[in-house]
Enzyme design. Structure first.
Site, PDB file in Angstrom:
ATOM      1  N   HIS A 102       1.391  -1.321   0.093  1.00  0.00           N
ATOM      2  CA  HIS A 102       0.026   0.514  -0.223  1.00  0.00           C
ATOM      3  C   HIS A 102       0.752   1.909   0.252  1.00  0.00           C
ATOM      4  O   HIS A 102       0.840   1.717  -0.738  1.00  0.00           O
ATOM      5  CB  HIS A 102      -0.897   0.124   1.080  1.00  0.00           C
ATOM      6  CG  HIS A 102      -1.944  -1.149   1.573  1.00  0.00           C
ATOM      7  ND1 HIS A 102      -1.846  -2.258   2.309  1.00  0.00           N
ATOM      8  CD2 HIS A 102      -3.134  -1.637   0.123  1.00  0.00           C
ATOM      9  CE1 HIS A 102      -2.862  -2.898   2.537  1.00  0.00           C
ATOM     10  NE2 HIS A 102      -3.941  -2.230   0.738  1.00  0.00           N
ATOM     11  N   LYS A 137     -18.163  -6.057   7.626  1.00  0.00           N
ATOM     12  CA  LYS A 137     -16.280  -6.938   7.044  1.00  0.00           C
ATOM     13  C   LYS A 137     -16.565  -6.940   9.078  1.00  0.00           C
ATOM     14  O   LYS A 137     -16.758  -6.041   9.738  1.00  0.00           O
ATOM     15  CB  LYS A 137     -15.742  -6.437   7.191  1.00  0.00           C
ATOM     16  CG  LYS A 137     -14.939  -6.601   5.363  1.00  0.00           C
ATOM     17  CD  LYS A 137     -13.830  -6.165   5.199  1.00  0.00           C
ATOM     18  CE  LYS A 137     -13.760  -7.117   3.596  1.00  0.00           C
ATOM     19  NZ  LYS A 137     -12.523  -6.123   2.939  1.00  0.00           N
TER      20      LYS A 137
HETATM   21  O1  PNS Z   1      -8.545  -2.647   0.617  1.00  0.00           O
HETATM   22  P1  PNS Z   1     -10.214  -2.903  -0.213  1.00  0.00           P
HETATM   23  O2  PNS Z   1     -11.155  -3.947   1.099  1.00  0.00           O
HETATM   24  O3  PNS Z   1      -9.808  -4.130  -1.359  1.00  0.00           O
HETATM   25  O4  PNS Z   1     -11.022  -1.146  -0.754  1.00  0.00           O
HETATM   26  C1  PNS Z   1     -12.554  -2.116  -1.291  1.00  0.00           C
HETATM   27  C2  PNS Z   1     -12.450  -0.623  -1.786  1.00  0.00           C
HETATM   28  C3  PNS Z   1     -12.312   0.055  -0.325  1.00  0.00           C
HETATM   29  C4  PNS Z   1     -12.014   0.656  -2.368  1.00  0.00           C
HETATM   30  C5  PNS Z   1     -14.331  -0.769  -1.822  1.00  0.00           C
HETATM   31  O5  PNS Z   1     -14.717  -1.796  -1.080  1.00  0.00           O
HETATM   32  C6  PNS Z   1     -15.241   0.383  -2.427  1.00  0.00           C
HETATM   33  O6  PNS Z   1     -14.776   1.371  -2.344  1.00  0.00           O
HETATM   34  N1  PNS Z   1     -16.320   0.626  -1.537  1.00  0.00           N
HETATM   35  C7  PNS Z   1     -17.175   1.517  -1.041  1.00  0.00           C
HETATM   36  C8  PNS Z   1     -18.416   0.929  -1.823  1.00  0.00           C
HETATM   37  C9  PNS Z   1     -18.540   1.368  -3.097  1.00  0.00           C
HETATM   38  O7  PNS Z   1     -18.347   2.255  -3.445  1.00  0.00           O
HETATM   39  N2  PNS Z   1     -18.943   0.456  -3.603  1.00  0.00           N
HETATM   40  C10 PNS Z   1     -18.790   0.917  -5.205  1.00  0.00           C
HETATM   41  C11 PNS Z   1     -19.971   0.714  -5.991  1.00  0.00           C
HETATM   42  S1  PNS Z   1     -21.120  -0.822  -5.869  1.00  0.00           S
END
Ligand code: PNS
Length: 162
Positions: free
Chosen positions: A18, A42
């Site tokens: 990261h 989660k």
């Molecule tokens: O580190 P991760 O868990 O892979 O991150 C995932 C993340 C936070 C980037 C993704 O889950 C996200 O953008 N979540 C917010 C909800 C959202 O906007 N989802 C996409 C449209 S359904």
């Protein structure tokens, strides 16, 4: 106009992979906001506050990087912050399908926000927060995978696990 990018994720916890993406992203954009998703569905190891604090400490030498957290849809947060870009790291082909779906849905929700993918440094291509937690849980060394302060925080979390 300043170019602002959001680098979203769970960061449970932040890894060297990261940090590599954030550091390189900060060379390209005027400001990078690292945004920790407050995902109530989660069961994270670290609270959002702990994850934000660890991120703040490991990015303290990057003046154009800010740390924050968000709830809800990423695209709404990006607009609230007046950012024009989302930065994501890609480790391997296996990441591609999910990330393409996310980038496509985010573009559908707002076509003015671009998703930028950066290839993770090869030395971190196998690395994930889940793998780090699995290793740390059994007290194996994670020094080459996470910043020192995160290694210490993991030791504290798992100190009662045998
Ligand atoms: O580190 P991760 O868990 O892979 O991150 C995932 C993340 C936070 C980037 C993704 O889950 C996200 O953008 N979540 C917010 C909800 C959202 O906007 N989802 C996409 C449209 S359904």
């Amino acid at each position: 106009m300043a170019s602002i990018a959001v680098c979203p994720g769970s960061f449970d916890p932040v890894t060297l992979g990261h940090l590599d993406i954030v550091t390189r992203g900060a060379k390209v954009f005027d400001k990078v906001i690292v945004a920790v998703l407050n995902n109530r569905s989660k069961q994270p190891l670290f609270t959002v506050e702990e994850r934000v604090q660890l991120l703040k400490e490991v990015t303290k030498d990057l003046p154009n990087v800010e740390i924050d957290s968000f709830d809800g849809l990423l695209i709404d947060y990006v607009k609230e912050k007046e950012a024009s870009a989302i930065i994501k790291g890609l480790r391997a082909v296996s990441d591609f399908e999910y990330e393409m779906q996310m980038a496509s849905i985010n573009r559908k929700l707002d076509e003015n926000v671009e998703t930028f993918f950066m290839m993770t440094n090869n030395k971190y291509s196998y690395l994930s927060s889940s793998i780090v937690k699995e290793i740390a849980k059994y007290h194996a060394p994670v020094a080459d995978l996470v910043p020192n302060i995160v290694e210490k925080a993991l030791k504290e979390k798992y100190s009662s696990v045998t």
